[in-house]
Design an enzyme around this catalytic site. Structure first.
Site, PDB file in Angstrom:
ATOM      1  N   GLU A 200      59.793   9.442 -12.814  1.00  0.00           N
ATOM      2  CA  GLU A 200      59.729   8.209 -13.604  1.00  0.00           C
ATOM      3  C   GLU A 200      59.469   6.986 -12.729  1.00  0.00           C
ATOM      4  O   GLU A 200      60.109   5.945 -12.869  1.00  0.00           O
ATOM      5  CB  GLU A 200      61.022   8.055 -14.414  1.00  0.00           C
ATOM      6  N   GLU A 274      59.814  15.536 -20.573  1.00  0.00           N
ATOM      7  CA  GLU A 274      61.196  15.578 -21.044  1.00  0.00           C
ATOM      8  C   GLU A 274      61.178  15.358 -22.549  1.00  0.00           C
ATOM      9  O   GLU A 274      60.784  14.288 -23.022  1.00  0.00           O
ATOM     10  CB  GLU A 274      62.066  14.507 -20.374  1.00  0.00           C
TER      11      GLU A 274
END
Length: 620
Positions: A200, A274
């Site tokens: 991320e 995710e």
């Protein structure tokens, strides 16, 4: 905006799927059923917007779990639970700070740090592996997996490719891990399909060169990929930190966002890095968080995309491993609870939750493959209620000579201490208002040995967050500082612990303190000096025994206690706090034995004993 807020929004507000396949995947037949990891070398790579295994399309149906959050004896059971849900891959984070607790001192072998052992188990159970080794992982894990010893140098810049100190530490970590991972790659007969580079990163910064440097570090150590990245769509479009050629995982994405991801990934695969069938919970929240992923998964699979469920099984933030969240401006400190149950399809104990069977049905319908039967639950245990009695006082066990500190400051810099407690002591003259700025994260104030108040970084109706404590007279002042985990996400990553701001009395700075650093994993806990009389204030260790007819998993209910830590047979299970919502801590059966088991509690406020009770689940 916090990761929690943004990704929750993207999960709750997907665009409707109208049944038209994205152009990249339209007209493709379901992939041929792939072989499981069999110890033979296979070729895994990327085709035209697809994953390929031995030249055929392979869809990754992954569920994430973290060996560091699971007792080693339970690993195989949790892997089997994931396979029985219809998944073909296990994703796992490697938490750097769990394996290099001091610079250059690595542990990849003992207990649930045995990463190679976990990956080998995945292979034995017919599961491929998607490895997410960081160096930063987030994961609601303290400091996002980055070692707290990096914070001992206040000039170190975390996740910065231009900081030579940070990058030297990253390369040392990758070197130590790569030698263990290289033989496990699919090209050498292992189950590891690909590695994620960082995590991320577009939610933090925009330096693509940093991502390239991490990729190059892996290649230099003999791990040639393939590689993946994972990000939220909003931040990816804002900062555009995409590693060229990497598979693009989009977090919390539905099919509409996945289709847009081709603008970055080109011909590389785009997938759900995710997908959230559950969510995290912080201390002080009114209820445990939960989600429902069934409809989203059905759309994702119908469109032919690969996915990774974060998490299929969460486990537990044992010890001091739980992280914390914080708004970008430094407000709303939110530490993560000890449980990482996450409302996942497989709960903290390893049992299937209602969503498990519903997700299993979606996967079976989409693949046409019947998975193995769901394995039975691990044995459970119970014990009769026990009242723990005062055993030792923190105040009688300040063995070391105190450090002399001109002014309080960061624990990492002053003492080289990650978390735990620090006690500051000073004689003060008469005044009226003590002010503690920058409490990180909780402080109990004593005046001549009597509790005068507390200051909490967490804002909640049951605690005081005011930095002011009344001191109506001169006294021996004690300030006991307690910590939660380090912030694990956002620009406040790497926040220091301790008393960061000035300490003043009626506006005048206080200086020249005596200080005792008290790491809760320190050897001094093994040699506590017992009480000589009834304790007069909090900071008391309580002890007792629970008797088991047979060992098994059990929750220990701490509903009668205030705030502190719980050990069983010397294992620190984690934190408890009366503000909830968690009041029961999970103890794995392998950490218990038949007959008597020793329980110890350190409560920061209680001086009288209280009861503990057995429970079957995290909450009713």
């Amino acid at each position: 905006m916090q990761r929690r807020d943004f990704l929750a929004f993207s999960l709750l507000a997907p665009m409707a799927w109208g049944g038209t396949l994205p152009a990249a995947l339209a007209g493709t037949a379901p992939p041929v059923k792939p072989v499981p990891p069999d110890g033979k070398a296979h070729a895994f790579g990327f085709g035209r917007r697809r994953f390929l295994l031995d030249g055929r399309e392979f869809r990754i149906h992954s569920g994430e779990m973290h060996p560091a959050r699971i007792a080693k004896e339970h690993w195989r059971h949790r892997i089997r639970m994931a396979r029985a849900m219809g998944l073909n891959t296990i994703a796992l984070y490697v938490m750097w700070n769990y394996h290099e607790r001091e610079p250059g001192q690595f542990d990849f072998e003992t207990g649930n740090r045995d990463i190679v052992g976990f990956i080998r188990l995945c292979q034995e159970e017919g599961m491929w592996v998607y490895l997410r080794p960081g160096p930063y992982v987030c994961a609601e894990w303290t400091n996002g997996g980055l070692p707290a010893w990096l914070l001992r140098d206040p000039d170190t810049r975390l996740r910065d490719g231009d900081d030579p100190r940070y990058m030297a530490a990253v390369r040392r970590y990758i070197g130590a891990l790569a030698s263990r991972i290289a033989p496990l790659m699919v090209s050498r007969g292992g189950p590891v399909l690909m590695l994620q580079v960082e995590n991320e990163y577009s939610m933090f910064a925009a330096d693509v060169g940093y991502l390239k440097a991490i990729e190059a570090a892996w290649r230099a150590q003999g791990v040639a990929g393939p590689f993946a990245v994972s990000d939220g769509w909003k931040d990816l479009t804002r900062r555009r930190a995409y590693l060229p050629g990497a598979a693009l995982g989009l977090d919390g994405a539905d099919v509409d966002i996945l289709a847009k991801g081709r603008a970055f990934a080109g011909e590389a695969p785009v997938w759900v890095g995710e997908g959230y069938p559950g969510w995290l919970t912080h201390w002080g929240e009114p209820v445990f968080a939960s989600k429902d992923y069934v409809d989203t998964l059905r759309r994702v699979m119908k469109a032919g995309y690969s996915f990774n469920l974060y998490v299929v099984h969460g486990g537990t933030n044992f010890g001091l491993t739980a992280g914390a969240n914080l708004e970008d401006d430094g407000s709303q400190f939110q530490p993560v609870i000890t449980s990482y149950d996450y409302g996942a399809p497989i709960d903290e104990r390893g049992c299937p939750m209602p969503q498990y069977e519903r997700l299993r049905k979606v996967i079976v319908e989409a693949t046409g493959i019947t998975p193995p039967s769901v394995p039975p639950a691990e044995p459970s245990a119970t014990f009769a209620p026990v009242t723990l009695e005062p055993y030792a006082s923190l105040w009688d066990n300040l063995f070391e000579e105190p450090a002399r500190i001109p002014v309080p400051g960061a624990n990492e810099i002053l003492f080289g201490q990650d978390q735990g407690l620090v006690l500051y002591r000073k004689r003060v003259e008469a005044g009226s208002r003590l002010r503690l700025e920058g409490v990180r994260d909780y402080a109990v104030v004593y005046m001549d040995g009597h509790e005068a108040g507390h200051v909490s970084r967490v804002e909640h109706p049951k605690v005081s967050s005011s930095p002011d404590v009344a001191l109506p007279r001169g006294c021996i002042l004690d300030v006991l500082v307690d910590t939660f985990g380090h912030v694990n996400f956002g620009p406040r990553l790497g926040d220091h612990k301790g008393l960061i701001g000035p300490v003043t009395l009626d506006g005048a700075p206080l200086r020249d303190f005596h200080a005792w650093p008290l790491p809760l994993d320190g050897a001094w806990l093994e040699h506590l000096r017992p009480l000589k009389g009834p304790p007069a204030r909090g900071g008391v260790f309580f002890r007792g025994k629970i008797r088991l007819d047979k060992p098994g998993d059990v929750y220990i209910d701490m509903g009668e206690w205030t705030k502190g830590y719980l050990w069983v047979n010397g294992q620190l299970l984690g934190r408890y706090w009366h503000i909830g919502p968690q009041r029961r801590l999970f103890c794995p059966g392998p950490w218990l034995r038949e007959g008597d088991n020793t329980v110890m509690v350190l409560d920061l406020h209680r001086s009288a004993g209280a009861g503990i009770h057995a429970a079957e689940r995290l909450h009713d």
